[in-house]
Motif scaffolding. Structure first.
Motif, mmCIF file in Angstrom:
data_model
loop_
_atom_site.group_PDB
_atom_site.id
_atom_site.type_symbol
_atom_site.label_atom_id
_atom_site.label_comp_id
_atom_site.label_asym_id
_atom_site.label_seq_id
_atom_site.Cartn_x
_atom_site.Cartn_y
_atom_site.Cartn_z
ATOM 1 N N SER A 121 -9.436 -7.761 -19.424
ATOM 2 C CA SER A 121 -9.361 -9.174 -19.786
ATOM 3 C C SER A 121 -9.389 -9.385 -21.304
ATOM 4 C CB SER A 121 -10.515 -9.954 -19.159
ATOM 5 O OG SER A 121 -11.762 -9.440 -19.593
ATOM 6 N N ASP B 265 -4.563 -15.180 -34.812
ATOM 7 C CA ASP B 265 -4.603 -16.411 -34.000
ATOM 8 C C ASP B 265 -3.288 -16.614 -33.242
ATOM 9 O OD1 ASP B 265 -7.154 -16.884 -34.922
ATOM 10 O OD2 ASP B 265 -6.559 -18.382 -36.411
ATOM 11 N N ASN C 2 -2.977 -13.966 -30.495
ATOM 12 C CA ASN C 2 -3.944 -14.255 -29.439
ATOM 13 C C ASN C 2 -3.414 -15.358 -28.520
ATOM 14 O OD1 ASN C 2 -6.361 -14.066 -27.988
ATOM 15 N ND2 ASN C 2 -7.368 -15.607 -29.255
ATOM 16 N N LYS C 3 -2.854 -16.396 -29.134
ATOM 17 C CA LYS C 3 -2.307 -17.497 -28.341
ATOM 18 C C LYS C 3 -1.125 -17.027 -27.502
ATOM 19 C CE LYS C 3 -0.521 -22.218 -28.651
ATOM 20 N NZ LYS C 3 -0.189 -23.359 -29.548
ATOM 21 N N TYR D 246 -2.390 -14.731 -24.681
ATOM 22 C CA TYR D 246 -3.156 -15.508 -23.696
ATOM 23 C C TYR D 246 -2.214 -16.313 -22.800
ATOM 24 C CZ TYR D 246 -6.625 -18.803 -21.840
ATOM 25 O OH TYR D 246 -7.421 -19.558 -21.011
ATOM 26 N N GLU D 247 -1.256 -16.995 -23.421
ATOM 27 C CA GLU D 247 -0.308 -17.800 -22.644
ATOM 28 C C GLU D 247 0.651 -16.907 -21.857
ATOM 29 O OE1 GLU D 247 -0.429 -20.953 -22.159
ATOM 30 O OE2 GLU D 247 -2.001 -21.404 -23.623
ATOM 31 N N SER E 158 0.220 -14.023 -20.682
ATOM 32 C CA SER E 158 -0.430 -13.264 -19.612
ATOM 33 C C SER E 158 -0.902 -14.176 -18.480
ATOM 34 C CB SER E 158 -1.626 -12.491 -20.169
ATOM 35 O OG SER E 158 -2.647 -13.387 -20.603
ATOM 36 N N GLY E 159 -0.497 -15.427 -18.542
ATOM 37 C CA GLY E 159 -0.986 -16.373 -17.542
ATOM 38 C C GLY E 159 -2.464 -16.678 -17.733
ATOM 39 N N LYS E 160 -2.883 -16.631 -19.013
ATOM 40 C CA LYS E 160 -4.266 -16.915 -19.408
ATOM 41 C C LYS E 160 -5.260 -15.920 -18.805
ATOM 42 C CE LYS E 160 -3.188 -21.795 -20.069
ATOM 43 N NZ LYS E 160 -3.513 -23.209 -19.788
ATOM 44 N N GLN E 161 -4.781 -14.675 -18.642
ATOM 45 C CA GLN E 161 -5.647 -13.631 -18.114
ATOM 46 C C GLN E 161 -6.217 -12.718 -19.201
ATOM 47 O OE1 GLN E 161 -4.121 -11.580 -14.385
ATOM 48 N NE2 GLN E 161 -2.208 -12.465 -15.138
ATOM 49 N N ARG F 195 -6.981 -11.937 -23.542
ATOM 50 C CA ARG F 195 -7.175 -12.468 -24.893
ATOM 51 C C ARG F 195 -7.399 -11.311 -25.870
ATOM 52 N NH1 ARG F 195 -11.941 -12.522 -22.252
ATOM 53 N NH2 ARG F 195 -13.866 -12.041 -23.390
#
Length: 227
Positions: A125, A150, A153-154, A157-158, A160-163, A165
Motif C-alpha cells: 500500500s 507531490d 504521489n498524486k 495514488y489516482e 492505482s485506484g487509490k490503493q 501512495r
C-alpha cells in the motif's frame, strides 16, 4: 497488515528508508526493490544485497538499462563522460540551472512507476524512497524535489485506484538529518555504498562522497564505511 515496498539502491538514504519501513511494518511485510539502470559499476547493487540480508527482507531486482541507452549521463556505462570530482554546488555553477551530469533522465519517475506496478502486484500500500532536499537543491536532481514527489504521489495514488501512495520521509530534510535518523535506528551504514566510482574504496572526491562525508561530520561521527 499493510505491506511496503522500498526503492532500494544500497546507499545511505534508501537504507535508512528500509530501516524505517522494517521498523514500522515488520521485515516480513517489506519488499526491497533494487533497479539496475546501466551504471558503470555494481557496487551499489552488491551493497543492497548486504543490507537487505541484514534486515531479512524480500529483495527483488529489475533491469531498466535499455531505457537509458540513449542518455549520455556520466554515471552510465554507455557514456564516455567522466564523473565530476567536485561538489554539486560547484557543478551547478557551470550548468546555468540545468541538472548536473550525473542526473539520469527522469530516473525517479521511471523507478517509481515501475515500483508502483510491482507494489500493487505484491499487495503493498506504500512505496518508500529516499529523496532528500540536498539532492534537489539548485535543481541538481529535479526528480528529488517536493514538487516532483507531490505530483508523482498524486499520479500513483489516482492511477492505482487509490490503493497505493508514496512515502518520501526525507524529501524536506538534509542528508545530515537522514544520517541522524539512521544512527538512531542502528542502520548498518558500514554495509552501504554511495560513491559514483566503482573502486575498492570510496573515492572521497565525487559529489555524493562529499555529501556523505559532510552528513556524518555534522552528526559528530566518522563514516563507518571508511573505518
Amino acid at each position: 497488515m499493510e505491506r511496503a515496498l522500498v526503492l532500494f539502491s544500497g546507499g545511505i538514504d534508501s537504507s535508512t528508508c528500509l530501516a524505517l519501513a522494517a521498523d514500522k511494518y515488520g521485515h516480513e511485510n517489506v519488499t526491497a526493490l533494487s533497479i539496475f539502470y546501466g551504471q558503470k559499476h555494481t557496487k551499489e547493487i552488491e551493497a543492497a544485497k548486504r543490507v537487505a540480508a541484514f534486515y531479512k527482507v524480500e529483495h527483488l531486482s529489475l533491469d531498466l538499462t535499455k531505457i537509458f541507452q540513449y542518455s549520455d549521463c556520466s554515471l552510465l556505462s554507455s557514456s564516455d563522460r567522466e564523473v565530476p570530482l567536485e561538489s554539486y554546488s560547484k557543478q551547478l555553477e557551470k550548468t546555468n540551472g540545468s541538472p548536473v551530469s550525473t542526473y539520469v533522465p527522469f530516473r525517479n519517475g521511471l523507478f517509481l512507476s515501475s515500483a508502483a506496478s510491482i507494489a500493487l502486484s505484491k499487495n503493498c500500500s506504500v512505496i518508500y524512497y529516499g529523496a532528500h532536499s540536498d539532492d534537489a537543491a539548485g535543481n541538481a536532481y529535479p526528480d528529488c524535489s517536493e514538487v516532483f514527489n507531490d505530483a508523482m504521489n498524486k499520479a500513483i495514488y489516482e492511477g492505482s485506484g487509490k490503493q497505493l501512495r508514496i512515502q518520501a520521509p526525507f524529501v524536506a530534510h538534509t542528508k545530515a538529518e537522514v544520517v541522524k535518523t539512521g544512527l538512531g535506528l542502528g542502520v548498518p551504514y558500514e554495509l552501504t555504498w554511495s560513491c559514483y566510482l566503482g573502486g575498492e574504496k570510496p573515492c572521497g572526491k565525487c559529489a555524493t562522497c562529499i555529501d556523505r562525508q559532510k552528513a556524518f561530520t555534522l552528526n559528530g561521527v566518522s563514516d563507518p564505511a571508511l573505518n
